[in-house]
Design an enzyme around this catalytic site. Structure first.
Site, PDB file in Angstrom:
ATOM      1  N   SER A   1      15.073  22.754 -15.294  1.00 56.34           N
ATOM      2  CA  SER A   1      14.250  23.198 -15.734  1.00 56.34           C
ATOM      3  C   SER A   1      14.383  24.565 -15.750  1.00 56.34           C
ATOM      4  O   SER A   1      14.917  24.498 -15.569  1.00 56.34           O
ATOM      5  CB  SER A   1      13.155  23.266 -14.004  1.00 56.34           C
ATOM      6  OG  SER A   1      12.827  24.308 -14.342  1.00 56.34           O
TER       7      SER A   1
ATOM      8  N   GLU B   1       9.198   9.463 -16.493  1.00 53.80           N
ATOM      9  CA  GLU B   1       7.827   9.429 -16.659  1.00 53.80           C
ATOM     10  C   GLU B   1       7.366   9.639 -18.109  1.00 53.80           C
ATOM     11  O   GLU B   1       6.194   8.589 -18.329  1.00 53.80           O
ATOM     12  CB  GLU B   1       8.024  11.091 -16.672  1.00 53.80           C
ATOM     13  CG  GLU B   1       8.020  11.508 -14.957  1.00 53.80           C
ATOM     14  CD  GLU B   1       8.370  13.230 -15.285  1.00 53.80           C
ATOM     15  OE1 GLU B   1       7.758  13.770 -15.209  1.00 53.80           O
ATOM     16  OE2 GLU B   1       9.665  13.565 -15.021  1.00 53.80           O
TER      17      GLU B   1
ATOM     18  N   LYS C   1      15.781  22.064  -9.940  1.00 54.92           N
ATOM     19  CA  LYS C   1      15.458  20.513 -10.361  1.00 54.92           C
ATOM     20  C   LYS C   1      16.045  19.829 -11.240  1.00 54.92           C
ATOM     21  O   LYS C   1      17.342  20.042 -12.097  1.00 54.92           O
ATOM     22  CB  LYS C   1      14.244  21.494 -11.820  1.00 54.92           C
ATOM     23  CG  LYS C   1      13.641  21.893 -10.288  1.00 54.92           C
ATOM     24  CD  LYS C   1      12.073  21.032  -9.869  1.00 54.92           C
ATOM     25  CE  LYS C   1      10.935  21.034 -11.009  1.00 54.92           C
ATOM     26  NZ  LYS C   1      10.228  19.692 -10.156  1.00 54.92           N
TER      27      LYS C   1
ATOM     28  N   HIS D   1       0.693  -1.542  -0.185  1.00 55.35           N
ATOM     29  CA  HIS D   1       0.048   0.322  -0.204  1.00 55.35           C
ATOM     30  C   HIS D   1       0.535   1.383  -0.053  1.00 55.35           C
ATOM     31  O   HIS D   1       0.765   2.716   0.299  1.00 55.35           O
ATOM     32  CB  HIS D   1      -0.791   0.303   1.094  1.00 55.35           C
ATOM     33  CG  HIS D   1      -1.464  -1.110   1.645  1.00 55.35           C
ATOM     34  ND1 HIS D   1      -2.884  -1.229   1.328  1.00 55.35           N
ATOM     35  CD2 HIS D   1      -1.123  -2.162   2.378  1.00 55.35           C
ATOM     36  CE1 HIS D   1      -2.723  -2.323   1.180  1.00 55.35           C
ATOM     37  NE2 HIS D   1      -2.297  -2.996   2.220  1.00 55.35           N
TER      38      HIS D   1
END
Ligand code: ARG
Length: 474
Positions: A293, A306, A299, A172
């Site tokens: 970024s 992704e 970043k 979970h």
């Protein structure tokens, strides 16, 4: 689209100003007809398979005496010239010839003259495209299986190095029990192993040759379908001519395998996304597999992960597309089936890129073992070990041990400490028979090391599985 209107009528075509099939036609197709019909922009990817099929067919026609050897040799020499043009990028792909099959045949005729027309004896574009596409999908399955193995090897190398690096195991997405990073990575080795097997299974099932089914009913010429099947690396010819030109389940099966693989890739990609976020901080990727970024200088984004996570949408979309294309089609060939290629090409392009990028990312990553080990002990992750100790040492029924452990967790939580930080007095206030020996099982390392059951997370078990896979992958 090219402008056909300006093109001279060509003897290579069926009739005056007609396409290759134009013998019975007296007018040219409407531009819109051509626009919807033309497939060369995408089926040009089948050129190598189309040449292989044509060569096997021509050789068989020669040896069966269906065409004269001299004609056959001219055709084979012409096909070699066509191949040269295709390899060097000088081949003229033309919309007016609709698809790869007619483009190649038309070019062959330009190069060697009307004898080219004998190549299509005992053959139809229906069995031609069926064999070309099957060859392409078969190769895609082989590539995918090989790339899956490369990915497994990348995972194995990391798993071996970190076979006993502790990390939290989750259920979970909540801390559950300590595991090792090697164990976690090996879970994906298992998944990708099954994925590679699925591609191998699909390949074995699709490895029958449809060439020679001709349009749909077979051929009146004394062709040798076993010979062409063998020449093209198939196990045997397909056994029903209608099925031969109608079947695309081989592509559906390959796309199913691709979808399942992409699903597994997306799960690993998601974990990489989670693990690289500073809140987890379990792993680091180098600049090679991250992007920055344009506004936030701090970043480092795991874009490759992704994108791999997202590709499953495209791949499942392709499976859905082809499933719907094939649904309800009457036998035998229908032009609907021309729509099989784009989704299949697109799915395997996405899959192959994902597999390569994932293997690259796995090799690239470095775990922060200290941070993972610290997290491995958080969230009372050794509570099960305490319960198991109560069962083994005090002979308590597991349910009672679970209850006692729950009280200990509650006490520790209230005090804001870990289970191992509770004093013996604390433990004994809950269960008087608990002794100081209990502390030995409350560390994440002891917890992981204790799980020695086959397939468990104990480093010795993990190493045994690594050794097994190394043997399997040779
Ligand atoms: N371009 C066609 C396809 O991809 C080749 C087969 C065409 N056959 C036909 N009878 N029109 O399906």
């Amino acid at each position: 689209m090219t402008d056909n209107a300006s093109k001279k009528p060509d003897a290579a075509k069926g009739g005056e100003g007609q396409a290759m099939w134009g013998g019975r036609f007296s007018a040219k197709p409407a531009e819109l007809m051509q626009a919807i019909n033309v497939s060369i922009s995408f089926d040009k990817r089948l050129w190598a398979q189309d040449l292989a099929g044509s060569r096997a067919h021509a050789r068989m026609l020669i040896s069966q005496g269906v065409i004269a050897s001299s004609d056959g040799e001219e055709i084979l020499e012409g096909l070699a010239r066509v191949e040269d043009e295709l390899l060097t990028g000088t081949f003229p792909f033309r919309d007016e010839y609709e698809d790869i099959h007619m483009n190649i045949e038309a070019r062959l005729r330009e190069l060697i003259g009307p004898v080219a027309g004998r190549l299509h004896t005992a053959r139809s574009r229906n069995d031609q495209v069926a064999v070309d596409f099957r060859l392409w999908v078969r190769e895609a399955c082989d590539r995918s299986a090989a790339q899956l193995e490369a990915l497994q090897n990348a995972l194995l190398a990391q798993a071996e190095q970190y076979a006993d690096a502790l990390m939290p195991g989750f259920t979970h997405l909540q801390p559950a029990q300590p595991v090792t990073f090697g164990h976690h990575l090996m879970a994906y080795v298992e998944m990708f192993g099954r994925d590679a097997d699925r591609f191998r299974d699909a390949r074995a099932r699709m490895n029958e040759c449809p060439l020679g089914a001709a349009a749909l009913a077979g051929s009146p010429f004394p062709i040798d379908r076993h010979a062409t099947a063998k020449a093209l690396g198939f196990d045997r010819p397909t056994a029903n001519s209608l099925d031969s030109v109608s079947a695309r389940d081989f592509a559906l099966e390959a796309l199913s395998a691709a979808t399942i693989t992409a699903t597994h890739l997306s799960r690993l990609a998601e974990e990489i996304v989670l693990w690289t976020t500073p809140m987890f901080g379990f792993i680091k990727l180098t600049d090679a597999f991250t992007t920055g970024s344009s506004i936030m200088p701090q970043k480092k984004n795991p874009d490759a992960a992704e994108l791999i996570r997202a590709k499953v949408g495209r791949i499942l979309g392709s499976l859905t597309t082809l499933t719907v294309v094939m649904k309800g089609l009457p036998l035998a060939y229908s032009k609907d089936m021309q729509e099989d290629k784009v989704p299949t090409f697109e799915a395997f392009d996405a899959l192959e890129l994902s597999l390569l990028a994932m293997a690259g990312m796995i090799a690239d990553l470095t775990p922060n073992t200290a941070k993972m080990a610290a997290a491995a002990g958080a969230g009372f992750s050794t509570a099960t070990d305490l319960a198991d100790w109560l069962v083994r040492t005090l002979n308590m029924p597991f349910r009672d041990a679970h209850h006692v452990t729950g009280s200990a967790v509650k006490l520790a939580e209230g005090l804001g400490v870990d289970l191992a930080d509770l004093s013996l007095e604390h433990f004994q206030a809950i269960e008087p028979r608990i002794t100081a020996e209990v502390y030995a099982v409350l560390t994440p390392a002891a917890s992981a090391a204790s799980r020695i059951s086959y397939g468990g997370t104990a480093p010795a078990q993990v190493r045994a599985q690594i050794a097994r896979w190394k043997e399997l992958l040779g």
